[in-house]
Design a protein around this motif. Sequence first.
Motif, mmCIF file in Angstrom:
data_model
loop_
_atom_site.group_PDB
_atom_site.id
_atom_site.type_symbol
_atom_site.label_atom_id
_atom_site.label_comp_id
_atom_site.label_asym_id
_atom_site.label_seq_id
_atom_site.Cartn_x
_atom_site.Cartn_y
_atom_site.Cartn_z
ATOM 1 N N PHE A 193 -4.338 -5.959 -9.421
ATOM 2 C CA PHE A 193 -3.816 -5.813 -7.687
ATOM 3 C C PHE A 193 -3.870 -7.447 -7.600
ATOM 4 C CE2 PHE A 193 -6.863 -3.095 -8.939
ATOM 5 C CZ PHE A 193 -6.782 -1.779 -8.100
ATOM 6 N N GLY A 194 -2.501 -6.909 -5.672
ATOM 7 C CA GLY A 194 -2.675 -8.171 -5.674
ATOM 8 C C GLY A 194 -2.422 -8.384 -3.617
ATOM 9 N N ALA A 195 -2.011 -9.298 -3.253
ATOM 10 C CA ALA A 195 -2.526 -10.135 -1.671
ATOM 11 C C ALA A 195 -3.759 -9.536 -0.967
ATOM 12 C CB ALA A 195 -1.590 -7.971 -1.221
ATOM 13 N N VAL A 196 -4.299 -10.175 -2.551
ATOM 14 C CA VAL A 196 -5.967 -9.822 -2.507
ATOM 15 C C VAL A 196 -5.962 -10.845 -0.880
ATOM 16 C CG1 VAL A 196 -8.445 -11.196 -3.414
ATOM 17 C CG2 VAL A 196 -5.917 -10.450 -4.342
ATOM 18 N N GLU A 197 -7.183 -10.133 -0.065
ATOM 19 C CA GLU A 197 -7.649 -10.870 0.967
ATOM 20 C C GLU A 197 -9.328 -10.527 1.006
ATOM 21 O OE1 GLU A 197 -6.085 -8.976 5.156
ATOM 22 O OE2 GLU A 197 -5.671 -8.105 3.636
ATOM 23 N N ILE A 198 -9.518 -12.518 1.215
ATOM 24 C CA ILE A 198 -10.951 -12.017 0.939
ATOM 25 C C ILE A 198 -11.812 -12.868 2.065
ATOM 26 C CG2 ILE A 198 -13.261 -14.258 -0.636
ATOM 27 C CD1 ILE A 198 -10.882 -14.519 -2.022
ATOM 28 N N ALA A 216 -7.767 -5.908 -1.440
ATOM 29 C CA ALA A 216 -6.182 -5.976 -2.262
ATOM 30 C C ALA A 216 -5.367 -4.395 -3.137
ATOM 31 C CB ALA A 216 -6.521 -6.261 -3.963
ATOM 32 N N VAL A 217 -3.950 -4.919 -2.916
ATOM 33 C CA VAL A 217 -3.691 -3.531 -2.748
ATOM 34 C C VAL A 217 -3.148 -3.661 -4.385
ATOM 35 C CG1 VAL A 217 -1.403 -2.948 -1.651
ATOM 36 C CG2 VAL A 217 -2.779 -4.142 -0.394
ATOM 37 N N LYS A 218 -2.652 -2.507 -5.114
ATOM 38 C CA LYS A 218 -2.715 -1.983 -6.114
ATOM 39 C C LYS A 218 -1.145 -2.137 -6.368
ATOM 40 C CE LYS A 218 -2.054 1.922 -9.531
ATOM 41 N NZ LYS A 218 -2.956 3.249 -9.777
ATOM 42 N N GLY A 219 -0.583 -2.528 -7.366
ATOM 43 C CA GLY A 219 0.870 -3.264 -7.168
ATOM 44 C C GLY A 219 1.424 -4.245 -6.968
#
Length: 256
Positions: A193-198, A216-219
Amino acid sequence: MALDATTPSITTDSVLGGSLTLRQPKAGHRVGHDALLLAAFAPADRRRMVDLGTGVGSCGLAFLTRVPQASSVLVEIAPELADLARENAALNDLSARVEVVTADVTRLCRPSGPDVPQVGAADLVLTNPPFNDTARHRISPDAARARAHMADGTLLEEWVRAADRCLAARGVICLIHRPQALADLLAALDGRFGAVEILPVHPRPDRPAVRLLVRAVKGRRTPPALLPGLILTDADGNPTAAADAVLRQGGGLVQT
């Protein structure tokens, strides 16, 4: 046997300002802010949701209450809680949009895992994984509470892998955890996952965060972003307008 509202060990409680009614065990792990905050943090444009470790269904049903176009699979290992999740779906007129599966989340990360939830069919996974390292915390004598809160060193990664298995490409995982687990969270998401928002959750303006909401968004491979925090109460202990909008009015948190 399913537990109903007349069972002495079961209470019937209203949340989200009365828009969601939940039957839950009187003792042990009970519905709190975590499930409602997690449901509010999930993007409202998703239509096929899986709730891993649903308990009595609080998080998944709260999301369905806010997003009437969505349907869901609710996954719970404890049969008695899965029964209550089914009852709660019916109680809130959500049965047509809900399938409840009694299954171990850690088996979902295996190729030989259950057929439901279907591999790659969801566009959203919600999960509130067990928080506490069994090596550092005393385990509760209440079995349900212990199962909800205790984890070994590999459990978080297994739950993220289970979410990955359930999600289609560009599907979103949303989870809630303790700030102390941030490094482990990022490590578990890395490579999947990327584009992680915390989004940190603070009990008061002058207190450190007690929870992290993470999605987060897969891929994707976009670097993480730290969002402005949510403060639950003001300096006098009164709910903030932002918290009230989510926990009482059933609104959503930051959407992108």
